[in-house]
Design an enzyme around this catalytic site. Sequence first.
Site, PDB file in Angstrom:
ATOM      1  N   ASP A  82      44.543  40.424  30.048  1.00 42.10           N
ATOM      2  CA  ASP A  82      44.968  41.497  30.946  1.00 42.10           C
ATOM      3  C   ASP A  82      46.456  41.796  30.817  1.00 42.10           C
ATOM      4  O   ASP A  82      47.284  40.875  30.734  1.00 42.10           O
ATOM      5  CB  ASP A  82      44.701  41.106  32.403  1.00 42.10           C
ATOM      6  N   GLU A 179      34.022  48.504  37.182  1.00 44.47           N
ATOM      7  CA  GLU A 179      33.921  47.584  38.318  1.00 44.47           C
ATOM      8  C   GLU A 179      33.555  48.312  39.602  1.00 44.47           C
ATOM      9  O   GLU A 179      34.158  49.332  39.949  1.00 44.47           O
ATOM     10  CB  GLU A 179      35.244  46.832  38.512  1.00 44.47           C
TER      11      GLU A 179
END
Length: 272
Positions: A82, A179
């Site tokens: 990330d 998500e």
Amino acid sequence: MKNLAKLVEMKQDKTKISMITAYDFPSAKQAQDANIDMILVGDSLGMTVLGYETTTQVTLEDMIHHGKAVRRGADDTFVVVDLPIGTVGVSDEHDLKNAITLYQETNANALKAEGAHLVNFIKKSTQIGIPIVAHLGLMPQSVGVMGYRLQGSTKDAAEQLIQEAHAVQEAGAVALVLEAIPSDLAGLISEQLDIPVIGIGAGKDTDGQVLVYHDMLNYGVDRYAKFVKQFGDFSVGIDAIKHYDEEVKAGTFPAEAHTYKKKILNEVNSND
């Protein structure tokens, strides 16, 4: 190691892709030993490992530190790291400098960036050879603005997500994480895109699934999202630690089986 071509092939063959987070050497090694397809060194480590309330306190240095450990534990698995908040979305020079640093320091296979506003960054990174996994829907780095709730739940929001998904693919994203969006929307996006789409809280019709290591193993986590399933229970470790404490206090640990048999005091005393 599964490369990008293999992941695309899995999508085309309708073979589901498994992805799990890992933040250190042992969790990465476990994931690799279990034949997980992809590992995500998520900035969720801020909450699961570092004890922060959100991911917004995680730094580039944190991601480098944990990314290196994961790569050492999983040298033959596709690893995505990330980009934490503040590292991209500022300027081309700033963004690419951070991306290059994170990519080189961690030896990752790809980096992950949250938000459709980073389309230009995705394009620039791709041009210099850094693969980017995009992330749309609920974006933990933006919880201060959007909160923790289902995304894409209105007609306009759903249409916008579809447009954004196509935009990040066109910009060069090698995969997409969706998500907390409706499952039928996630399924449609997965069907329309050529790149692998990995879901978390997005239903079963995406090309793959990702879960947080600590969530799925009930490891030090007090609250769970609706989409989390616990596949194991590491909380039993508390009982083991309590047992250890009891035996230390009772003087039953260490026992003879845990003690070196070599005796030395006679030799020490003989020198007097």
